[in-house]
Design an enzyme around this catalytic site. Structure first.
Site, PDB file in Angstrom:
ATOM      1  N   SER A 141       0.863  -1.171   0.000  1.00  3.45           N
ATOM      2  CA  SER A 141       0.000   0.000   0.000  1.00  3.45           C
ATOM      3  C   SER A 141       0.908   1.232   0.000  1.00  3.45           C
ATOM      4  O   SER A 141       1.631   1.476   0.966  1.00  3.45           O
ATOM      5  CB  SER A 141      -0.880  -0.026   1.259  1.00  3.45           C
ATOM      6  OG  SER A 141      -1.630   1.152   1.367  1.00  3.45           O
ATOM      7  N   LYS A 167      -1.083  -1.041  -4.502  1.00  3.21           N
ATOM      8  CA  LYS A 167      -2.233  -0.197  -4.141  1.00  3.21           C
ATOM      9  C   LYS A 167      -1.725   1.217  -3.929  1.00  3.21           C
ATOM     10  O   LYS A 167      -0.737   1.436  -3.222  1.00  3.21           O
ATOM     11  CB  LYS A 167      -2.870  -0.776  -2.878  1.00  3.21           C
ATOM     12  CG  LYS A 167      -3.723   0.167  -2.055  1.00  3.21           C
ATOM     13  CD  LYS A 167      -4.527  -0.609  -1.010  1.00  3.21           C
ATOM     14  CE  LYS A 167      -4.690   0.178   0.281  1.00  3.21           C
ATOM     15  NZ  LYS A 167      -5.468  -0.571   1.291  1.00  3.21           N
ATOM     16  N   LYS A 169      -2.685   5.042  -2.688  1.00  2.00           N
ATOM     17  CA  LYS A 169      -3.645   5.905  -1.997  1.00  2.00           C
ATOM     18  C   LYS A 169      -3.950   7.084  -2.910  1.00  2.00           C
ATOM     19  O   LYS A 169      -3.033   7.632  -3.550  1.00  2.00           O
ATOM     20  CB  LYS A 169      -3.039   6.395  -0.678  1.00  2.00           C
ATOM     21  CG  LYS A 169      -2.826   5.286   0.340  1.00  2.00           C
ATOM     22  CD  LYS A 169      -4.146   4.767   0.865  1.00  2.00           C
ATOM     23  CE  LYS A 169      -3.933   3.787   2.017  1.00  2.00           C
ATOM     24  NZ  LYS A 169      -5.228   3.308   2.553  1.00  2.00           N
ATOM     25  N   ASP A 195      -6.937   3.278  -3.390  1.00  2.00           N
ATOM     26  CA  ASP A 195      -7.689   3.341  -2.123  1.00  2.00           C
ATOM     27  C   ASP A 195      -7.900   4.810  -1.769  1.00  2.00           C
ATOM     28  O   ASP A 195      -6.938   5.559  -1.585  1.00  2.00           O
ATOM     29  CB  ASP A 195      -6.910   2.629  -1.007  1.00  2.00           C
ATOM     30  CG  ASP A 195      -7.690   2.556   0.311  1.00  2.00           C
ATOM     31  OD1 ASP A 195      -8.831   3.062   0.376  1.00  2.00           O
ATOM     32  OD2 ASP A 195      -7.144   1.981   1.281  1.00  2.00           O
ATOM     33  N   GLU A 220     -10.924   1.061  -3.727  1.00  2.43           N
ATOM     34  CA  GLU A 220     -11.294   0.775  -2.342  1.00  2.43           C
ATOM     35  C   GLU A 220     -11.909   2.014  -1.698  1.00  2.43           C
ATOM     36  O   GLU A 220     -11.368   3.117  -1.832  1.00  2.43           O
ATOM     37  CB  GLU A 220     -10.014   0.346  -1.609  1.00  2.43           C
ATOM     38  CG  GLU A 220     -10.195  -0.110  -0.179  1.00  2.43           C
ATOM     39  CD  GLU A 220      -8.866  -0.589   0.424  1.00  2.43           C
ATOM     40  OE1 GLU A 220      -7.916  -0.880  -0.335  1.00  2.43           O
ATOM     41  OE2 GLU A 220      -8.776  -0.655   1.664  1.00  2.43           O
ATOM     42  N   ASP A 245     -13.824  -1.218   2.620  1.00  2.77           N
ATOM     43  CA  ASP A 245     -12.952  -1.385   3.790  1.00  2.77           C
ATOM     44  C   ASP A 245     -13.715  -0.808   4.992  1.00  2.77           C
ATOM     45  O   ASP A 245     -14.468  -1.515   5.674  1.00  2.77           O
ATOM     46  CB  ASP A 245     -11.619  -0.658   3.508  1.00  2.77           C
ATOM     47  CG  ASP A 245     -10.665  -0.571   4.696  1.00  2.77           C
ATOM     48  OD1 ASP A 245     -11.048  -0.961   5.800  1.00  2.77           O
ATOM     49  OD2 ASP A 245      -9.528  -0.070   4.535  1.00  2.77           O
ATOM     50  N   LYS A 269     -10.236  -6.578   7.674  1.00  2.00           N
ATOM     51  CA  LYS A 269      -9.289  -6.277   8.750  1.00  2.00           C
ATOM     52  C   LYS A 269      -9.983  -6.756  10.023  1.00  2.00           C
ATOM     53  O   LYS A 269     -11.034  -6.225  10.373  1.00  2.00           O
ATOM     54  CB  LYS A 269      -9.030  -4.775   8.859  1.00  2.00           C
ATOM     55  CG  LYS A 269      -8.343  -4.176   7.639  1.00  2.00           C
ATOM     56  CD  LYS A 269      -8.197  -2.668   7.760  1.00  2.00           C
ATOM     57  CE  LYS A 269      -7.563  -2.081   6.517  1.00  2.00           C
ATOM     58  NZ  LYS A 269      -7.617  -0.603   6.502  1.00  2.00           N
ATOM     59  N   GLY A 297      -4.353  -4.007   6.006  1.00  2.00           N
ATOM     60  CA  GLY A 297      -3.353  -3.763   7.035  1.00  2.00           C
ATOM     61  C   GLY A 297      -3.587  -2.427   7.700  1.00  2.00           C
ATOM     62  O   GLY A 297      -4.271  -1.550   7.143  1.00  2.00           O
TER      63      GLY A 297
HETATM   64  O1  OSB Z   1      -7.230   2.037   4.259  1.00  5.96           O
HETATM   65  O2  OSB Z   1      -6.162   0.235   4.142  1.00  5.96           O
HETATM   66  C1  OSB Z   1      -6.275   1.363   4.611  1.00  5.96           C
HETATM   67  C2  OSB Z   1      -3.267   2.196   6.828  1.00  5.96           C
HETATM   68  C3  OSB Z   1      -3.872   2.938   7.805  1.00  5.96           C
HETATM   69  C4  OSB Z   1      -5.224   3.170   7.725  1.00  5.96           C
HETATM   70  C5  OSB Z   1      -5.971   2.684   6.658  1.00  5.96           C
HETATM   71  C6  OSB Z   1      -5.367   1.932   5.666  1.00  5.96           C
HETATM   72  C7  OSB Z   1      -3.985   1.698   5.747  1.00  5.96           C
HETATM   73  C8  OSB Z   1      -3.228   0.985   4.726  1.00  5.96           C
HETATM   74  C9  OSB Z   1      -1.932   0.372   5.186  1.00  5.96           C
HETATM   75  O3  OSB Z   1      -3.534   0.954   3.554  1.00  5.96           O
HETATM   76  C10 OSB Z   1      -1.693  -0.990   4.685  1.00  5.96           C
HETATM   77  C11 OSB Z   1      -0.533  -1.636   5.403  1.00  5.96           C
HETATM   78  O4  OSB Z   1      -0.617  -1.910   6.627  1.00  5.96           O
HETATM   79  O5  OSB Z   1       0.475  -1.849   4.753  1.00  5.96           O
HETATM   80 MG    MG Z   2      -8.405   0.959   2.923  1.00  5.85          MG
END
Ligand code: OSB
Ligand code: MG
Length: 378
Positions: A141, A167, A169, A195, A220, A245, A269, A297
């Site tokens: 991510s 992925k 952001k 995401d 996402e 999510d 999660k 994660g």
């Molecule tokens: O939206 O998946 C998410 C981290 C903090 C809060 C939300 C998200 C995330 C990540 C991190 O995408 C993924 C990882 O732990 O590598």
């Molecule tokens: Mg997410």
């Protein structure tokens, strides 16, 4: 009795663990993780660790590390300490009754219950959960980068390291051009997704529909965390599958997503849904309906990661997860061995080691601890 769980002590600790790189999502930035760790001890002195994955601010979910600290001390631990449960599912049930929300606080204790059950039987957490894989496919991510070229560079590096899903952001102003640069850098067949962490509204539907050209695996959580109805409307206007999510806080919301057509994929999660009992229920529901899931994660330390790796070994986790190796996050993790990834993007599941399958590095945790509380049965 091996099957019963009787937790007599929970020690809470807050540690501060600096990330190697600041992680930026649409709703905020994280440079150092404030991590809440739990040490759970049962009547026979069997002990394990768990991690509460709440963030520092309520930008992802309403919970934070501080609300979780309060909720565990005031409401979760008193319902569990000194009581005998027939199994971790019973801990889940005890935490549901007349107790709204606080899923991450509940999950930290319920998931610890699963690990204690594994420790007591001297089998792996994976085996206890019903995992079927010896290794899991790993994605990365990538936080929001300063410009499209930077995203293209880090995406290319990640792919070269072996990650099986990239992925990115996104946020308004850092979306189409950024993803187009990543697509260009990776080539047409690379597994790429976005995401948004709830950064858009339905007014952005035409804009988001332009993502269809980029052949993303999914987008996402484009819309608000508690909004399934508008996600259903948006999904009608997008070819790109929506993955939820934040919106999926339990098995009922997963059923609602399917009934409404609000999404086609779920990021599971366990902490967000109140623990493993609920995560498994969502996994099983999706398996029965032919809906793929993957493991998300929350920038976990090696302790939380042990739980993620174990759950991601269940059969319907068919899409690579955000379960990256320790070195992606930390200069030095708090577990031995650290979590590593092979050149082909796989993390080995410690299915033949009891409990979490890693040792906790006590000296390192002591060094990083900033507060501590001991909870015992009244
Ligand atoms: O939206 O998946 C998410 C981290 C903090 C809060 C939300 C998200 C995330 C990540 C991190 O995408 C993924 C990882 O732990 O590598
Ligand atoms: Mg997410």
């Amino acid at each position: 009795m091996l099957e019963t769980i009787a937790i007599t002590r929970i020690t809470l600790r807050e540690i501060h663990l600096p990330l190697r790189e600041t992680f930026r999502i649409s709703s905020g930035m994280t440079s150092t993780r404030r991590i809440l760790l739990l040490e759970l001890t049962d009547r026979d002195g069997v002990a394990t660790w768990s991690e509460c994955t709440a963030g520092e601010r309520p930008n992802y979910s309403p919970e934070t590390i501080d609300t979780a600290w309060l909720a565990i001390g005031e409401w979760v631990a008193p319902r569990v300490l000194g009581r005998e449960f027939g199994g971790p599912q019973e801990i889940h049930a005890a935490l549901e009754r007349d107790f709204r929300g606080h899923n991450m606080a509940k999950a930290a204790v319920e998931m610890g219950g699963w690990a204690l059950a594994a420790e007591r039987r001297a089998v792996s957490l994976t085996a206890t959960l019903g995992g079927t894989r010896a290794k899991i496919a790993t994605g990365i991510s990538l936080g929001i980068q300063p410009d499209p070229e930077s995203l293209a560079r880090v995406a290319r590096e990640a792919r070269a390291e072996g990650y099986r899903k990239i992925k990115c952001k996104i946020a308004p102003g850092a979306d189409l051009e950024y993803l187009a640069a990543a697509r260009e850098a990776l080539g047409p067949d690379a597994p790429l997704m976005a995401d948004a962490n709830s950064a858009y509204t339905l007014d952005d539907a035409d804009h988001l529909a332009r993502l269809d050209e980029l052949d993303l695996l999914m987008i996402e959580q484009p819309l608000a965390n508690d909004d399934l109805v508008r996600h259903a409307e948006l999904q009608k206007r997008l070819k790109t599958p929506i993955c939820l999510d934040e919106s999926i806080t339990g098995v009922d919301r997963a059923e609602d997503m399917l009934a409404l057509g609000a999404g086609k994929i779920i990021n599971i999660k366990p902490a967000r849904v109140g623990g493993f009992t609920s995560a498994k229920a969502i996994h099983d529901l999706c398996a029965a309906r032919g809906v793929p899931v993957w493991h998300g994660g929350m920038l976990e330390s090696g302790i939380g990661r042990a739980y993620n790796v174990a759950l991601a070994s269940l059969a319907n986790f068919t899409i690579p997860g955000d379960v990256s190796p320790s070195a992606r996050y930390w200069e030095q993790d708090i577990v031995t061995p650290e979590w590593t990834m092979s050149e082909d993007g796989m993390v080995s599941v410690p299915y033949d080691r009891p409990g979490l399958g890693i040792a906790v590095n006590m000296d390192r945790i002591d060094e990083l601890t900033v507060r501590r509380a001991r909870l015992v049965a009244e």
